[in-house]
Every structure is written in structure tokens, then in C-alpha cells.
Design an enzyme around this catalytic site. Structure first.
Site, PDB file in Angstrom:
ATOM      1  N   SER A   1      42.308 155.632   8.900  1.00 13.54           N
ATOM      2  CA  SER A   1      42.990 156.420   9.938  1.00 13.54           C
ATOM      3  C   SER A   1      43.954 157.442   9.341  1.00 13.54           C
ATOM      4  O   SER A   1      44.954 157.801   9.946  1.00 13.54           O
ATOM      5  CB  SER A   1      43.735 155.492  10.907  1.00 13.54           C
ATOM      6  OG  SER A   1      42.850 154.620  11.553  1.00 13.54           O
TER       7      SER A   1
ATOM      8  N   SER B   1      42.161 156.252  15.291  1.00 12.07           N
ATOM      9  CA  SER B   1      40.772 155.820  15.098  1.00 12.07           C
ATOM     10  C   SER B   1      40.717 154.312  15.192  1.00 12.07           C
ATOM     11  O   SER B   1      40.255 153.762  16.166  1.00 12.07           O
ATOM     12  CB  SER B   1      40.187 156.290  13.758  1.00 12.07           C
ATOM     13  OG  SER B   1      38.878 155.773  13.613  1.00 12.07           O
ATOM     14  N   GLU B   2      41.212 153.648  14.137  1.00 11.22           N
ATOM     15  CA  GLU B   2      40.899 152.241  13.990  1.00 11.22           C
ATOM     16  C   GLU B   2      41.648 151.318  14.944  1.00 11.22           C
ATOM     17  O   GLU B   2      41.176 150.218  15.231  1.00 11.22           O
ATOM     18  CB  GLU B   2      41.086 151.840  12.529  1.00 11.22           C
ATOM     19  CG  GLU B   2      39.950 152.370  11.701  1.00 11.22           C
ATOM     20  CD  GLU B   2      40.255 152.476  10.229  1.00 11.22           C
ATOM     21  OE1 GLU B   2      39.603 151.761   9.461  1.00 11.22           O
ATOM     22  OE2 GLU B   2      41.127 153.276   9.844  1.00 11.22           O
ATOM     23  N   ALA B   3      42.780 151.756  15.449  1.00  7.89           N
ATOM     24  CA  ALA B   3      43.427 150.953  16.488  1.00  7.89           C
ATOM     25  C   ALA B   3      42.512 150.799  17.697  1.00  7.89           C
ATOM     26  O   ALA B   3      42.592 149.806  18.428  1.00  7.89           O
ATOM     27  CB  ALA B   3      44.742 151.593  16.912  1.00  7.89           C
TER      28      ALA B   3
END
Length: 954
Positions: free
Chosen positions: A707, A881-883
């Protein structure tokens, strides 16, 4: 071979071609005619990327043999619907409403939607969804919501109710204010919507005639075997074969990835070979590569390679690989090769606290092996370029990292290797591994010729890595008031056949277990092991979803045991300013209360709705889960970009923000505009050309992972813009023109280099003895609410609605962030309910591996971005992104339990598992749950050994 001349009316014109009617498909003919907007993803008719209209019907052209098509039939492809200069309303809507991400599926969707609107000019949203479900159009990026939005708006335009201007963001109104946070269109979106963006297989078709074609020899017979002999004598004699390449041709190289990220990791050898010569260690390990004049000749010859094997024991899961009698998979190190503890508070007394607490819950959980299932598989091209460099085109998301790895594996100096990222049809993480890229480069090195390497989708599924599964034993305790006292967990990460990056991944478990709660006392141990299953690679979330699979289930179980509302229990225990995380550091931000306050009325309404709509046949449930993820690589992170003045008021931006569909081009554009604005406030999107991901021209901006891209690129862009402006500035404060710069001999291109450790000095890696530390510069936070329906007769779960409240700092491009949010939620729903790569013989395409189609994902998805500002970040941004694929799958699992009382401990929550739990409850029994897993040794005994052997990063 008996060929046939045939004519079809394609896009309004009669087109004659010569084909093999029993072998050629409609897709292969169209692509041979240059109509490469028709994409081939799965090759088995389950993804819809190849959709065309045949005599007024949508067909999947990759499986429609020419022998089944009547001569002079009418065919419409994406090229016949509209062009970049004259787009159809569907194409225009796709571009302007954020429905284009990686873009590989887009032509198939637009062709399919075109026929829908011919038959039904005024569809409802549900009718649009029914249509795409019927025609098996799959999107892996968007979450489908924006696609339906685009169809609805295009239909309104076609009916005359709206115009193009109604759905266009007019950036001319924001020149003074700036474009940050606005819905700027992705620079490459129109090319993708019109089918003229060339992906890897399109580039292969357009390479010179002398290009050779490579096919891997992958003996899909076993998961673990000794190689006794490889006989390729018959293959060498097959028509068109130039070379059968084996490990002997790559002597002195042939190996990838031996990076170790922790003092608690044993020194392991490079076990990931490009071509195996001693052992098969997983299904699909390649042992040779056939290079021939055509792909068909190469594939036919590959089938003639004989591989003699001696079967060895197969350990297909972590639990099998760590049994006391299990043999080593790799001779030089044990199957468990890395461990890392986390110890916080009164950790020596944690077990006693939990044993004697007022409330205690425990469970064992399994987070499954999730396949990425990008619709475009793996395709690579290699050749010697105009400078004599070996040039590799691929799907890399870590260009310079992969270049170093490839050079070593191919056996050439890194300065002799050029790497270019092709337009990429998604990867979600698997493209970080350079094996296929290095194989194509090795083929060109060995033959001296340009080479194209591609795989069938089944080969791609076997070859590419997957999300690492993980097993957990864990307990949680709280006092009589509902405050968490202590947590305990033992985890085993299955990193598959190779150890690479498993020791880095397990640190995420130690950082995101019980995130973002305040847990004062913790004992945890993370272990990583090799097995004979598919190897672990990054996947959005990279270790964090595994932690949430366990942690957020325990939180829910505790609330249930106490009889407390799960929202109230979470609210009571979230971290507040001054509270520390598991790694004994303050949270960098504390937006938790505001996020929960924002979700509370939505949650209350969902609970009320579930109670009103619940029936014995369809049980309704609500589930919540906290999530989040770190941003960046911490103190070791750095990035370089370049900005060049190319004319008065015109600029070029150079970087390696590798666009995997997340919008690297749009992100780079908005960061450049915002960085230049203090000096050149009149600059507009039309004034900046973004040039990306070619190591010949672009400096190393780092990986599109963690991210970090927006944060790091933005920081470097600020420096580059200042350096350029300083060079342009005259003594009177005005700026030189381009002509003046040239006349004075002043360079017009300037790098911007940013190093995280130069800006902050608080970084430290996780301590190998107690897991303390803070190895990051920012975080993102996400809170999920899932609403589900469970059919009691079948156990089938449907997610009706999903809501996310997130904190990502200031939003840079709203369309890109929404795309990440909805796409992440769709992946997580699949992760929760259907996606799995367990059976290597069966899970060979997207359908079999459980990809969610449009009716499996709710149309009702909402992302609420809190108006945050990260003072550390560029322009106030953190990361995004990854959250968005961290814990949302557990919200679904918790909602199932809320609906019907069935707790799913091992993903995915298939109908069979849910139904078995419902039936057990009906019989008056407890639904089954796994017993405590044996993860290699008793956790406390293992911790005592680690305490007796303290290590340091020095």
C-alpha cells in the site's frame, strides 16, 4: 491438415480468412485478423473476456469452434462498437465512472452490455446483473458495482435522457483549486474500453515473424518426487523445435529468491529453481522448456518429453509437514524454517490470566489458500533490444526487485537486463514472483532469438503462487466489565514449496492480530513452514487477512459469550490515544472512535432490518469486523521519480508505479499535478504525460505493494517538482521557459529521491525476541459491516449488503480509492464463501476455484471515506489498497453466525459446512469445530527455547 476458406461479416464488413475449422475457435480467428480487443482469459468459457456477438447473441468465442459457425454469419467485436475518437456511450460511461481498472475484462463486458441494451433499452440494475451472470462475465477488480453504474448511465444516454457531459468530470473548473481528490479519468482507460490496449498475448501476436514460442514441461503427476531422468530426445525431433532447454542449459544460475527477513529464519538455500533437475517439490514444477517456431509445435513437443520420477512423501498442508515423523522437503533446512514471538505486558502470566479470567473464549481456525485468479494469466516476451540489452516484457509489480532476481536466475549482469511492464490484466500480488519472466529471458539468452512464453490457464493456476494458508490456536480473556485482559495465539503459516518471503509474511500476523484493539497482555508465536503445496506469494493484505481470520472471530465469540452486542464490545476495547499495539508502540493514528461512531446508525438499522426480515427458511444476520493494514516498507523504504520539462507548460513524469489495475497511471498523474501546483498553478491534466515501468527510462520508484505507491511516489514527486522548479527559477522569481533552459544549457529533467529514514528516525524492525517495534510510517484503517441471508435448506450464504468505513488519510483520486474498496470487498466475499485452491487436479480454472460472479457480490456496497489527513503523508494521504481486503471476510463469517448460530472455523464457508452446522443445531447438538492443532511443538516450550537463544538484528 485440411484448411478451409471462410467468410464472416465482422463489424459490418465481409472478412475472408483461411482456418482449420476443427481446431480454430472464433476467438483465435478474430485475434489472427488483428481484432485483439477480443481477449482470451480462461480459455474454457467461464470468464467472458472473449465475449462477442454472433448473429445477435452473446457468445464466449474462446470455446466456439469455427466448424459450428455458418458462413456469412454476423460477428460484432469491441472494435465495431466504438473507437477512441468516437466512443459508444457504453465505452464513455465505463471510462468516466471508474469501471475500467486492469481493463482486461472490459471489452467482453461492453460487448455483452451492448447486446443487452439492444434487447432491453431500459433495464433495471438487477436485470443488468442477471444478464452478466447469465453470460458469465467476470471482473476481478471492480466488485461489479461501477460496471452496473456504467450500463445504467449509458442506457440513459442512449434513450436521450442524459448526455456525455452529464457523466463527465469537468476538471477545467478546478484549475485554481487543484485536482487532488477529484475523479480524474485514468490516462489509459479509453484504450482499454475500446479494446486497443495491447496486453501480453496481444504483443506476442504482433512480434516479428521469426519470434520463437516457449512452452513449459510441467509433469502434473505428483506433488513430490525425485527426478530420475528427463528424456527429451523425441521432443527434439518434433517439427519446428529449436531447443529443449533444461537446467543444464542454465548452469550456474537457474535459482530465485533467497532473501531472509528475520534473524529467526534459518539460512536456507535457493530452492526455487526455474527448471527442476533433482526433485519435483510441488504440482506443476517445470523441468524443461520447449522452444519452437510456433506455439502449437512447442506444445506438441512438450507432450513428448518423458520424465521418470520416484515418488516421495507428499505433505500437502502445514499440519502434515510438521508432524514429528515428516521428512525434510528441502535437505538443508527443517520444514519449519522461521519463528517469531510477540510478548507484551505481563506475558509470563498470560496463561494464568486467561485460565482465571471471568470470561474466556478459545478456538482453532484455518485461513485457506486463496487463488488470485486474475483474468489474464501469465504471458512474457523477451528479445535483445536496440542497445543489445536482454529485454523482458512481463506483468511485474516490482520492476527493479524482479530485475535483480531475474538477472541472477538467467545468469547475466543486471546492467545487461531491461525490464518493461506490459499493460497488465491484474495480478493482486502473484506478479511479484519473477520465475516466468526469468524463464522467457533465459530462453532468449540460450537461443539468441526473440521468445514469447505463455501458458494455458490451467498451467497458470498450477505455476503461480497463492495466498499462504494459516492455522491458529488462540484464546482471549476479558474481565467482568468486558475489557480485554489478555490474548494468546499460536500460528502456523503454510508457505508452500519454497520458503521465499514466508518469514516476512508471518510478521504481519504478529502486527494485525487483535488490531486495532488495546490488549495489555499478549503471548503469540508465528511459525512458517514449507509444504508440497503451491508456494506462497503476496496477495492483497499479505499476512493480515490470516490474522483477522482468527482475531476477529475471537472478538465476536467473546461478545457472544458475554451476551454483549458485538458492536458495543468492540467500541469498549478499541485503542484510544496512548494505548499501544501488540508491538508495544503507539498507534500512529487513532481514528477508531470516529469510525465506529460513523458506522453506528448504519449498524443499528442493519440489525433492525435483519430482525424484521428473518424467517425460518431465510435467516438474516449482521456481522462486523475491524481491519486495517500498514503502509510502506518502513525505514528501508525509498523511491525515485523524475519530472522533465518538455515544452512551455508541458511535463513528462517517469516512474515505476506498476499499474496492476489499481490505477498507477492516474495516481502518478494526480501526485505530479499536486507536486507541481505550488510552482505552476496553471498546470492541467493535459499538460502531463506519464511514462512508466521501463527500466531504460524510469528510475526505481519501488514496488507496487505494501500500500506504499501513492505515499512513496507522492513524496518523491514533491522533491522532483521542487528540484525542477529550482532549476527553472530566475533571480527575479519568475521561471525560465523551455527554450531558455535549452539555450542556457540547463538540464530539463530532474530526479526526486525520497528516503523514509531521512524523514523520520523512529523505525525499528520487529525485535526477534519479543516482537516489539514499529517498522512502518503510516497505517490505514477499515471497519466492515456485512449483512447476509442464509438458506437453511441448503446452507447457501448470500451477502446482501456490505459497508466499509475507512481512514486512508486524504483521498488522492476518488475513483481509484473506490475501485480498491469495492474490489477488495468482492475478493473478501469470495475468500469467505467460495474461493480455494486446495485440489490441484480440480481447481484449474476460475469457476472450479470459486471465483464470485456478479450475483455472488451485492450491488449494495458502500465505502465511507472519513475526511482524514495524515500529516506524515504526501498531500495528507496515507495509503489505499490492502485495508480493503483485510478483515471483510470475517465480517461475513460473523454474520453467518449471527444469522443461524453456525460458527465457521475453517474457510471458506461452503454451503455444505453451513448446512452441517444448521443440521447439528436442529438435532440439539453443538456444530462441529476443529480440535486444537498440533503446530510443531507446544508453544510455551518453543518460547522457552527462543528465550534461551536471544538474537539481535546486528
Amino acid at each position: 491438415m485440411n484448411l478451409k476458406k471462410m467468410t464472416l461479416n465482422i463489424n459490418g464488413a465481409d472478412r475472408m480468412f483461411i482456418c482449420d475449422p476443427e481446431k480454430d475457435t472464433l476467438a483465435s480467428v478474430l485475434r489472427r485478423l488483428g481484432l485483439t480487443g477480443t481477449k482470451v482469459g480462461c480459455g474454457t468459457g467461464v470468464c467472458g473476456a472473449c465475449s462477442v456477438i454472433l448473429d445477435g447473441k452473446v457468445v464466449r468465442s474462446c470455446t466456439r469452434k469455427i466448424s459450428r459457425i455458418e458462413e456469412y454469419s454476423s460477428v460484432m467485436t469491441i472494435e465495431g462498437i466504438g473507437t477512441a475518437l468516437h466512443p459508444h456511450p457504453l465505452q464513455y460511461a465505463w471510462v468516466n465512472l471508474g469501471a475500467v481498472q486492469c481493463g482486461f475484462c472490459v471489452p467482453g463486458f461492453i460487448v455483452s452490455a451492448y447486446q443487452l441494451l439492444q434487447e432491453n433499452p431500459d433495464p433495471t440494475r438487477e436485470e443488468v446483473r442477471d444478464w452478466f451472470q447469465k453470460h458469465r462475465n467476470v471482473c476481478r477488480c471492480t466488485g461489479y458495482k461501477q460496471i452496473v453504474d456504467a450500463v445504467m448511465e449509458a442506457a440513459a444516454i442512449m434513450r436521450g435522457e442524459k448526455t456525455f457531459e452529464d457523466i463527465t468530470y469537468d476538471w477545467s473548473k478546478d484549475i485554481e483549486e487543484g485536482f487532488y481528490g477529484k475523479p480524474l479519468v485514468r490516462p489509459n482507460a479509453m484504450a482499454k474500453a475500446c479494446g486497443v490496449c495491447d496486453y501480453g498475448d496481444d504483443i506476442e501476436l504482433k512480434m516479428p515473424a521469426e519470434t520463437l514460442h516457449a512452452v513449459l514441461v510441467m509433469p502434473m503427476k505428483t506433488n513430490h518426487a525425485k527426478i530420475l531422468n528427463i528424456d527429451f530426445s523425441e521432443a527434439e525431433k518434433m517439427p519446428g523445435v529449436v531447443k529443449v532447454i533444461t537446467a543444464k542449459d542454465l548452469e550456474g544460475a537457474n535459482k530465485l529468491m533467497a532473501y531472509q527477513f528475520s534473524p529467526r529464519t534459518v539460512e536456507f538455500e535457493q530452492t526455487h529453481k526455474l527448471l527442476q533437475d533433482e526433485k519435483i517439490v510441488r504440482w506443476g514444477d517445470p523441468v524443461a522448456m520447449v522452444v519452437a517456431d510456433t506455439k502449437d509445435h512447442a506444445r506438441e513437443a512438450a507432450g513428448k518429453v518423458k520424465v521418470e520420477l520416484e515418488q516421495l512423501p507428499e505433505y500437502m498442508s502445514y499440519l502434515e509437514a510438521v508432524k514429528p515423523d515428516a521428512q525434510r522437503i528441502h535437505a538443508s533446512f527443517d520444514n519449519i524454517y522461521s519463528t517469531q514471538p510477540v510478548l507484551k505486558g505481563d506475558y509470563d502470566n498470560v496463561a494464568n490470566m486467561i485460565d482465571n479470567a471471568e470470561y474466556t473464549v478459545e478456538g482453532s481456525f484455518y485461513s485457506s489458500r486463496e487463488p488470485h485468479m486474475s483474468i489474464e494469466g501469465d504471458t512474457v516476451q523477451a528479445y535483445y533490444d536496440e542497445d543489445g540489452k536482454l529485454c523482458v516484457h512481463c506483468k511485474t509489480m516490482t520492476l527493479y526487485f524482479d530485475r535483480d532476481d531475474m538477472a541472477e536466475a538467467i545468469g547475466i549482469p543486471v546492467e545487461d537486463l531491461r525490464v518493461i511492464e506490459n499493460p497488465t490484466g491484474g495480478s493482486f500480488g502473484w506478479a511479484m514472483n519473477a520465475a516466468s519472466y526469468a524463464l522467457a529471458g533465459a530462453a532468449t539468452k540460450v537461443t539468441g532469438m526473440p521468445v514469447a512464453l505463455s501458458m494455458t490457464y490451467a498451467e497458470f493456476m498450477a505455476f503461480s503462487g497463492k495466498r499462504s494458508p494459516a492455522f491458529f490456536n488462540a484464546r482471549l480473556a476479558c474481565d467482568e466489565n468486558g475489557k480485554i485482559l489478555a490474548g494468546e495465539f499460536d500460528s502456523g503459516l503454510d508457505n508452500g514449496a519454497y520458503p521465499e518471503m514466508g518469514d516476512d509474511k508471518l510478521t504481519k500476523i504478529l502486527r494485525f492480530m487483535f488490531f486495532p484493539y488495546y490488549v495489555p497482555n499478549v503471548v503469540g508465536l508465528a511459525r512458517s513452514a514449507v509444504t508440497n503445496h503451491n508456494f506462497g506469494v503476496p496477495y492483497r493484505g499479505y499476512g493480515a487477512p490470516q490474522a483477522y481470520t482468527c482475531g476477529e472471530a475471537l472478538i465476536d465469540m467473546m461478545a457472544e459469550k458475554m451476551g454483549m452486542d458485538p458492536f458495543e464490545f468492540r467500541y469498549k476495547n478499541i485503542a484510544r490515544p496512548g494505548d499501544t499495539n501488540l508491538n508495544q508502540r503507539n498507534f500512529l493514528q487513532y481514528p477508531m472512535e470516529e469510525m465506529m461512531d460513523t458506522l453506528k446508525p448504519i449498524y443499528d438499522e442493519a440489525v433492525k432490518r435483519a430482525k424484521e426480515e428473518d424467517t425460518p427458511e431465510i435467516r438474516k444476520g449482521v456481522g462486523i469486523a475491524w481491519g486495517g493494514y500498514n503502509v510502506g516498507l518502513g525505514g528501508v523504504d525509498e523511491a525515485t521519480v523524475a519530472i522533465e520539462l518538455v515544452g512551455d507548460g508541458k511535463f513528462r513524469k517517469y516512474d515505476t508505479w506498476q499499474d496492476q489495475g489499481q490505477g498507477g497511471d492516474a495516481g502518478s498523474l494526480v501526485c505530479t499535478l499536486e507536486a507541481l501546483r505550488p510552482y505552476f498553478p496553471e498546470v492541467t491534466p493535459d499538460d502531463v504525460k506519464v511514462i512508466q515501468t521501463d527500466s531504460k527510462y524510469c528510475p526505481n520508484t519501488g514496488e507496487s505493494a505494501g500500500s506504499r505507491s501513492h505515499f512513496a511516489n507522492g513524496k518523491a514527486s514533491i522533491v522532483a517538482a521542487k528540484n525542477l522548479a529550482d532549476a527553472m527559477r530566475k533571480e527575479d522569481g519568475t521561471y525560465r521557459t523551455y527554450d531558455e533552459m535549452i539555450a542556457e544549457g540547463i538540464p530539463t529533467r530532474y530526479d526526486g529521491h525520497w528516503v523514509a529514514a531521512d524523514e523520520w528516525d523512529y523505525f525499528d524492525f520487529l525485535d526477534p525476541n519479543d516482537g516489539s517495534g514499529e517498522p512502518t510510517y503510516a497505517y490505514t484503517y477499515a471497519l466492515y459491516l456485512a449483512e447476509v441471508s442464509v438458506e437453511t435448506a441448503t446452507g447457501k450464504t448470500t451477502v446482501d449488503k456490505m459497508t466499509c468505513v475507512d481512514w486512508v488519510g486524504k483521498v488522492g483520486n476518488i475513483q481509484s480509492v473506490n475501485g480498491q474498496a469495492f474490489g477488495g470487498m468482492s475478493h473478501s466475499i469470495g475468500f469467505a464463501l467460495s474461493e480455494n485452491y486446495e485440489d490441484v487436479r480440480k481447481d484449474t480454472n476460475m469457476l472450479r476455484a470459486g471465483v464470485p460472479y456478479i450475483k455472488d457480490i451485492p450491488d449494495d456496497m458502500t465505502a465511507i471515506h472519513l475526511d482524514g489527513y495524515d500529516e506524515r503523508g504526501p498531500f495528507g494521504s496515507s495509503g489505499a489498497s490492502e485495508a480493503f481486503q483485510s478483515s471483510d471476510h470475517v465480517a461475513v463469517i460473523n454474520a453467518i453466525n449471527n444469522a443461524c448460530g453456525v460458527r465457521i472455523y475453517d474457510l471458506p464457508a461452503s454451503p455444505e459446512k453451513v448446512k452441517a452446522g444448521i443440521d447439528a443445531i436442529a438435532r440439539g447438538e453443538e456444530p462441529s469445530k476443529p480440535g486444537k492443532y498440533f503446530l510443531g511443538s507446544d508453544m510455551y516450550e518453543e518460547l522457552e527455547k527462543l528465550k534461551a537463544n536471544p538474537l539481535s538484528w546486528d
